[in-house]
Write a protein that holds these residues in place. Sequence first.
Motif, PDB file in Angstrom:
ATOM      1  N   GLU A 160      86.125 -19.945  58.079  1.00  0.00           N
ATOM      2  CA  GLU A 160      84.912 -19.338  57.528  1.00  0.00           C
ATOM      3  C   GLU A 160      84.812 -17.869  57.911  1.00  0.00           C
ATOM      4  OE1 GLU A 160      80.638 -21.079  57.144  1.00  0.00           O
ATOM      5  OE2 GLU A 160      80.755 -20.078  59.107  1.00  0.00           O
ATOM      6  N   GLN A 161      84.547 -17.030  56.910  1.00  0.00           N
ATOM      7  CA  GLN A 161      84.209 -15.632  57.143  1.00  0.00           C
ATOM      8  C   GLN A 161      83.123 -15.283  56.127  1.00  0.00           C
ATOM      9  OE1 GLN A 161      87.268 -12.637  56.825  1.00  0.00           O
ATOM     10  NE2 GLN A 161      86.026 -11.215  58.022  1.00  0.00           N
ATOM     11  N   ILE A 162      81.951 -14.975  56.601  1.00  0.00           N
ATOM     12  CA  ILE A 162      80.797 -14.775  55.735  1.00  0.00           C
ATOM     13  C   ILE A 162      80.728 -13.323  55.275  1.00  0.00           C
ATOM     14  CG2 ILE A 162      78.273 -14.869  55.588  1.00  0.00           C
ATOM     15  CD1 ILE A 162      78.484 -17.236  57.605  1.00  0.00           C
ATOM     16  N   ILE A 163      80.948 -13.128  53.976  1.00  0.00           N
ATOM     17  CA  ILE A 163      80.792 -11.833  53.321  1.00  0.00           C
ATOM     18  C   ILE A 163      79.917 -12.090  52.101  1.00  0.00           C
ATOM     19  CG2 ILE A 163      81.946  -9.935  52.123  1.00  0.00           C
ATOM     20  CD1 ILE A 163      84.447 -10.560  53.805  1.00  0.00           C
ATOM     21  N   THR A 164      78.790 -11.395  52.026  1.00  0.00           N
ATOM     22  CA  THR A 164      77.863 -11.627  50.919  1.00  0.00           C
ATOM     23  C   THR A 164      77.813 -10.475  49.924  1.00  0.00           C
ATOM     24  OG1 THR A 164      76.017 -10.739  52.178  1.00  0.00           O
ATOM     25  CG2 THR A 164      76.382 -13.116  52.318  1.00  0.00           C
ATOM     26  N   ASP A 165      78.385  -9.319  50.267  1.00  0.00           N
ATOM     27  CA  ASP A 165      78.264  -8.137  49.429  1.00  0.00           C
ATOM     28  C   ASP A 165      79.647  -7.505  49.255  1.00  0.00           C
ATOM     29  OD1 ASP A 165      77.638  -5.728  48.233  1.00  0.00           O
ATOM     30  OD2 ASP A 165      76.344  -5.018  49.852  1.00  0.00           O
ATOM     31  N   PHE A 166      80.075  -7.343  48.006  1.00  0.00           N
ATOM     32  CA  PHE A 166      81.387  -6.755  47.716  1.00  0.00           C
ATOM     33  C   PHE A 166      81.288  -5.280  47.325  1.00  0.00           C
ATOM     34  CE2 PHE A 166      83.176 -11.115  46.294  1.00  0.00           C
ATOM     35  CZ  PHE A 166      83.414 -11.464  47.608  1.00  0.00           C
ATOM     36  N   SER A 167      80.157  -4.624  47.591  1.00  0.00           N
ATOM     37  CA  SER A 167      79.999  -3.232  47.156  1.00  0.00           C
ATOM     38  C   SER A 167      81.004  -2.303  47.843  1.00  0.00           C
ATOM     39  CB  SER A 167      78.570  -2.743  47.381  1.00  0.00           C
ATOM     40  OG  SER A 167      78.210  -2.808  48.731  1.00  0.00           O
ATOM     41  N   ASN A 168      81.508  -2.661  49.008  1.00  0.00           N
ATOM     42  CA  ASN A 168      82.496  -1.846  49.709  1.00  0.00           C
ATOM     43  C   ASN A 168      83.899  -2.445  49.654  1.00  0.00           C
ATOM     44  OD1 ASN A 168      80.621   0.130  50.547  1.00  0.00           O
ATOM     45  ND2 ASN A 168      79.928  -1.228  52.185  1.00  0.00           N
ATOM     46  N   LEU A 169      84.127  -3.318  48.700  1.00  0.00           N
ATOM     47  CA  LEU A 169      85.423  -3.983  48.566  1.00  0.00           C
ATOM     48  C   LEU A 169      86.519  -2.961  48.253  1.00  0.00           C
ATOM     49  CD1 LEU A 169      86.717  -6.863  48.394  1.00  0.00           C
ATOM     50  CD2 LEU A 169      86.379  -6.701  45.932  1.00  0.00           C
ATOM     51  N   THR A 170      87.588  -2.974  49.026  1.00  0.00           N
ATOM     52  CA  THR A 170      88.696  -2.051  48.790  1.00  0.00           C
ATOM     53  C   THR A 170      89.921  -2.749  48.210  1.00  0.00           C
ATOM     54  OG1 THR A 170      89.464  -2.319  51.073  1.00  0.00           O
ATOM     55  CG2 THR A 170      87.947  -0.485  50.618  1.00  0.00           C
ATOM     56  N   SER A 171      89.965  -4.063  48.298  1.00  0.00           N
ATOM     57  CA  SER A 171      91.105  -4.822  47.795  1.00  0.00           C
ATOM     58  C   SER A 171      90.642  -6.211  47.366  1.00  0.00           C
ATOM     59  CB  SER A 171      92.168  -4.958  48.895  1.00  0.00           C
ATOM     60  OG  SER A 171      93.128  -5.928  48.547  1.00  0.00           O
ATOM     61  N   ARG A 172      91.179  -6.687  46.245  1.00  0.00           N
ATOM     62  CA  ARG A 172      90.861  -8.049  45.817  1.00  0.00           C
ATOM     63  C   ARG A 172      91.277  -9.072  46.861  1.00  0.00           C
ATOM     64  NH1 ARG A 172      92.911  -8.419  39.614  1.00  0.00           N
ATOM     65  NH2 ARG A 172      92.585  -6.242  39.169  1.00  0.00           N
ATOM     66  N   GLY A 173      92.267  -8.747  47.651  1.00  0.00           N
ATOM     67  CA  GLY A 173      92.731  -9.649  48.688  1.00  0.00           C
ATOM     68  C   GLY A 173      91.735  -9.867  49.810  1.00  0.00           C
ATOM     69  N   ASP A 174      90.692  -9.031  49.874  1.00  0.00           N
ATOM     70  CA  ASP A 174      89.664  -9.176  50.898  1.00  0.00           C
ATOM     71  C   ASP A 174      88.537 -10.103  50.479  1.00  0.00           C
ATOM     72  OD1 ASP A 174      91.040  -7.417  52.545  1.00  0.00           O
ATOM     73  OD2 ASP A 174      89.934  -5.671  51.817  1.00  0.00           O
ATOM     74  N   VAL A 175      88.623 -10.660  49.281  1.00  0.00           N
ATOM     75  CA  VAL A 175      87.559 -11.504  48.732  1.00  0.00           C
ATOM     76  C   VAL A 175      87.541 -12.866  49.430  1.00  0.00           C
ATOM     77  CG1 VAL A 175      86.828 -12.715  46.642  1.00  0.00           C
ATOM     78  CG2 VAL A 175      87.594 -10.357  46.506  1.00  0.00           C
ATOM     79  N   THR A 176      86.337 -13.297  49.847  1.00  0.00           N
ATOM     80  CA  THR A 176      86.169 -14.621  50.455  1.00  0.00           C
ATOM     81  C   THR A 176      85.361 -15.557  49.571  1.00  0.00           C
ATOM     82  OG1 THR A 176      84.170 -13.881  51.581  1.00  0.00           O
ATOM     83  CG2 THR A 176      86.241 -13.711  52.807  1.00  0.00           C
ATOM     84  N   ASN A 177      84.741 -15.033  48.511  1.00  0.00           N
ATOM     85  CA  ASN A 177      83.909 -15.831  47.607  1.00  0.00           C
ATOM     86  C   ASN A 177      84.399 -15.577  46.185  1.00  0.00           C
ATOM     87  OD1 ASN A 177      82.288 -15.882  49.979  1.00  0.00           O
ATOM     88  ND2 ASN A 177      81.171 -14.109  49.243  1.00  0.00           N
ATOM     89  N   CYS A 178      84.753 -16.632  45.475  1.00  0.00           N
ATOM     90  CA  CYS A 178      85.213 -16.408  44.113  1.00  0.00           C
ATOM     91  C   CYS A 178      85.037 -17.653  43.250  1.00  0.00           C
ATOM     92  CB  CYS A 178      86.671 -15.973  44.094  1.00  0.00           C
ATOM     93  SG  CYS A 178      87.847 -17.235  44.621  1.00  0.00           S
ATOM     94  N   LEU A 179      85.054 -17.424  41.975  1.00  0.00           N
ATOM     95  CA  LEU A 179      85.116 -18.460  40.962  1.00  0.00           C
ATOM     96  C   LEU A 179      86.554 -18.420  40.483  1.00  0.00           C
ATOM     97  CD1 LEU A 179      83.257 -20.418  39.421  1.00  0.00           C
ATOM     98  CD2 LEU A 179      82.955 -18.611  37.717  1.00  0.00           C
ATOM     99  N   MET A 180      87.274 -19.523  40.598  1.00  0.00           N
ATOM    100  CA  MET A 180      88.708 -19.500  40.336  1.00  0.00           C
ATOM    101  C   MET A 180      89.179 -20.809  39.713  1.00  0.00           C
ATOM    102  SD  MET A 180      90.182 -20.028  44.211  1.00  0.00           S
ATOM    103  CE  MET A 180      91.818 -20.499  43.694  1.00  0.00           C
TER     104      MET A 180
END
Length: 163
Positions: free
Chosen positions: A85-105
């Motif tokens: 678990e790593q809680i990230i709720t805001d992607f406004s500072n996302l620098t890479s798609r690889g840093d995403v922890t929440n997705c629809l896939m």
Amino acid sequence: MLKMRSINNFWKLGTVAPAALLILTASAASADLLPADPLIATSGDGLIFADPDEGIDPPGVKAVTFTRTRVPDGSGGFTYVDPFEQIITDFSNLTSRGDVTNCLMASQDGVYCDSAGGSGKRVKTQLTGPSPFDMRIRTVASATYPTVDYFTSVRPPTSPAPG
């Protein structure tokens, strides 16, 4: 209506403008939380591919929330580990798609938002006529996390994946 992959449906791609095939492209969406089985229904002229032979189980789409599976290896690359678990709720500072922890896939066991490129994360859809195609997604209210960003990338199954 969800359908299993069918060769008979491929001829219908010629009736739809290619640009119309994309529902969401590499974007963040905001919601409360998405449950693991977020799909309520689809409607219109389209389908979501679910092909167990390719590892995509019905209904073809799942949500992953607060889950990381890669960590820096110290030399500029990454090591893939068991999900944590790593809680990230805001992607406004996302620098890479690889840093995403929440997705629809795509609903594929053992594949997560930050899995290696080419691992089959994109939800595959196909328009089968001129009418719009909609996916209805459920959210779950959360007092702790009332707004959570979710990343998704959707493409038609016959288009090549971007570089």
